[in-house]
Design a protein around this motif. Structure first.
Motif, short mmCIF file in Angstrom:
data_model
loop_
_atom_site.label_atom_id
_atom_site.label_comp_id
_atom_site.label_asym_id
_atom_site.label_seq_id
_atom_site.Cartn_x
_atom_site.Cartn_y
_atom_site.Cartn_z
N LEU A 198 0.83 -1.20 0.00
CA LEU A 198 0.00 0.00 0.00
C LEU A 198 0.86 1.25 0.00
CD1 LEU A 198 -2.75 1.44 0.29
CD2 LEU A 198 -2.48 1.21 2.77
N ILE A 199 1.87 1.28 0.86
CA ILE A 199 2.76 2.44 0.94
C ILE A 199 3.48 2.66 -0.38
CG2 ILE A 199 4.76 3.45 2.09
CD1 ILE A 199 2.25 3.33 3.81
N ASP A 200 3.98 1.57 -0.96
CA ASP A 200 4.69 1.70 -2.24
C ASP A 200 3.76 2.20 -3.34
OD1 ASP A 200 7.18 0.97 -1.27
OD2 ASP A 200 6.86 -1.18 -1.66
N GLN A 201 2.53 1.71 -3.36
CA GLN A 201 1.59 2.17 -4.38
C GLN A 201 1.20 3.63 -4.18
OE1 GLN A 201 -1.64 -0.65 -4.26
NE2 GLN A 201 -0.42 -2.28 -5.18
N ASN A 230 9.60 4.49 1.85
CA ASN A 230 8.94 3.48 1.03
C ASN A 230 8.29 2.44 1.95
OD1 ASN A 230 10.97 1.72 1.91
ND2 ASN A 230 12.19 1.97 0.05
N GLY A 231 7.73 1.40 1.37
CA GLY A 231 7.03 0.42 2.17
C GLY A 231 7.89 -0.27 3.19
N GLU A 232 9.09 -0.68 2.80
CA GLU A 232 9.99 -1.39 3.72
C GLU A 232 10.42 -0.48 4.86
OE1 GLU A 232 11.20 -4.81 4.96
OE2 GLU A 232 10.59 -4.73 2.86
N ILE A 260 0.68 7.54 11.58
CA ILE A 260 -0.67 7.39 11.03
C ILE A 260 -1.19 8.73 10.50
CG2 ILE A 260 -3.08 7.05 11.72
CD1 ILE A 260 -1.95 4.78 13.57
N LYS A 261 -0.96 9.80 11.25
CA LYS A 261 -1.43 11.11 10.81
C LYS A 261 -0.73 11.52 9.52
CE LYS A 261 -3.33 13.05 15.00
NZ LYS A 261 -3.56 14.30 15.75
N ALA A 262 0.56 11.22 9.44
CA ALA A 262 1.28 11.53 8.20
C ALA A 262 0.72 10.72 7.03
CB ALA A 262 2.77 11.24 8.39
N LEU A 263 0.39 9.48 7.28
CA LEU A 263 -0.16 8.63 6.24
C LEU A 263 -1.52 9.13 5.78
CD1 LEU A 263 -0.10 6.08 4.49
CD2 LEU A 263 -1.02 4.83 6.44
N MET A 264 -2.36 9.54 6.73
CA MET A 264 -3.67 10.07 6.37
C MET A 264 -3.54 11.25 5.41
SD MET A 264 -5.61 9.91 10.04
CE MET A 264 -7.06 10.79 9.41
N ASP A 265 -2.61 12.16 5.72
CA ASP A 265 -2.39 13.31 4.85
C ASP A 265 -1.89 12.89 3.49
OD1 ASP A 265 -3.24 15.00 6.83
OD2 ASP A 265 -1.24 15.63 7.45
N GLN A 266 -1.03 11.86 3.47
CA GLN A 266 -0.48 11.39 2.20
C GLN A 266 -1.59 10.83 1.31
OE1 GLN A 266 2.74 11.88 1.82
NE2 GLN A 266 3.02 11.03 -0.23
N ILE A 267 -2.47 10.04 1.90
CA ILE A 267 -3.56 9.45 1.13
C ILE A 267 -4.45 10.53 0.54
CG2 ILE A 267 -5.70 8.10 1.35
CD1 ILE A 267 -4.18 6.33 3.35
N LYS A 268 -4.77 11.55 1.36
CA LYS A 268 -5.64 12.61 0.87
C LYS A 268 -4.98 13.46 -0.21
CE LYS A 268 -8.85 13.17 4.71
NZ LYS A 268 -10.06 13.09 3.88
#
Length: 376
Positions: A198-201, A230-232, A260-268
């Motif tokens: 997921l992270i890599d994509q 990256n994912g790893e 998690i908060k950083a990931l949420m922002d990345q997804i958006k």
């Protein structure tokens, strides 16, 4: 316990530290892989629940990927009262099975535990949320649970993460409802094997570290400054324990909450419609990694659910850890601070913000690990 890749370290830190009513509708060795789960639970859930609006039109193709569990049928009427006040409570859990693709993270012992549990409370209006993390080694009263025709008797002091092992998702929900007095509206379970993909994509996650993180156990080596993980590397970050803070698991939870908060922002921030391949890849990876309650077990229902939460960003979410103290009889375990835990559950039950006094003095709040990682 050493973080040696074959066992999960228990709480360690110098010295030692010491719910109720409601809601709405219808010690064995542990492998390194389980430590990944705290960070993976929210990531895949985030892709669907908080970032799902952009991938809705593909969901009808992906029904076959989803697994549903009929929690209502399993638990029957012996649950907290269904209080319909416009809020919503979701138990987000991580499954640590070593089967299939997860085998690379540890030996398949033929069973699973939930090393990660987060109660996500979405306030009326769907504009804000609170997230309460429950540490895996919290000692709780676990109710009797049934699984495969067998009954696991109730235990007065059981590790929280054993509930999933003895009774699966239904027992995990039952234990949380017994602990909090709050009826869970939905259940989301995430398998961490899809985390790296997921992270890599997504193209990586942007974070900033305020101090070096060097942890050979989790294979992470980051200098202070801005990074695109990256994912790893993301797996390494959510696994690291010795690299930050006092080396406790409570510190790792704080670190993961920041990630998690950083990931949420990345997804958006990702323009999914600019790349149909990325759009489908994210949806496919996420749905394969997700188990839900039966009320959400279709992509159409899950999409509607995610769309209702699309306005919640990282700045609209308060993340705390259940107020705990180190068990005076075993510093490798924690126990809830009952008076403070009641404040947390009371606030969620009545759809109120969690008061600052509820977490003040908790062992979980003593760590500064969460300040090591910031959004870029």
């Amino acid at each position: 316990m050493a973080d040696d890749g074959n066992s999960t370290p228990e709480y360690s830190r110098p010295g030692r530290g010491g719910g109720s009513g409601r809601r709405r509708k219808a010690p064995a060795p542990r492998s390194t892989g389980r430590r990944v789960l705290r960070g993976t639970v929210w990531t895949l859930g985030t892709a669907l629940v908080l970032g799902g609006a952009g991938i809705g039109y593909l969901y009808y193709k992906l029904d076959g990927n989803l697994t549903g569990v009929n929690i209502n049928a399993a638990l029957g009427s012996d649950r907290p009262k269904n209080i319909d006040n416009g809020s919503m409570d979701i138990l987000v859990l991580g499954s640590d099975s070593r089967a299939g693709k997860n085998a690379q993270y540890g030996k398949d012992e033929g069973t699973s535990r939930s090393d990660t549990a987060m109660i996500v409370h979405v306030y009326k209006g769907r504009q804000k949320a609170s997230v309460v993390s429950i540490p895996r080694d919290t000692l709780v009263r676990r109710p009797a649970c049934e699984k495969d025709g067998r009954t696991a008797p109730a235990e007065r002091l059981a590790m929280f993460n054993s509930a999933y092992e003895v009774g699966g998702p239904a027992c995990a929900v039952k234990t949380v409802e017994s602990l909090t007095g709050i009826r869970m509206d939905h259940y989301l379970e995430v398998d961490f094997s899809g985390f790296k993909h997921l992270i890599d994509q997504l193209g990586g996650v942007d974070i900033t570290t305020t101090q070096p993180i060097h942890d050979a156990k989790s294979h992470l080596d980051l200098a202070p400054g801005a990074h695109k993980l990256n994912g790893e590397q993301s797996l390494g970050l959510v696994r690291t324990r010795h690299g930050v803070g006092d080396g406790s698991d409570l510190g790792r939870i704080k670190l993961q909450q920041a990630f998690i908060k950083a990931l949420m922002d990345q997804i958006k921030s990702v323009d999914l419609f600019s790349s149909p391949k990325k759009l489908y890849g994210l949806a496919d990876t996420s749905t394969k990694a997700l188990t839900t309650d039966s009320e959400l077990a279709s992509v159409n229902k899950l999409y509607g659910f995610s769309k209702s939460l699309k306005n919640i960003g990282s700045g609209d979410m308060r993340m705390v850890t259940l107020p705990v103290r180190y068990d005076p009889n075993n510093p490798n375990r924690v126990v809830p601070i009952e008076s403070k835990a009641r404040q947390v559950w009371r606030a969620l039950r009545w759809d109120k913000p969690i008061p600052a006094s509820a977490t003040k003095g908790s062992a979980a709040e003593a760590t500064s690990a969460g300040k090591v990682v910031q959004k870029s």
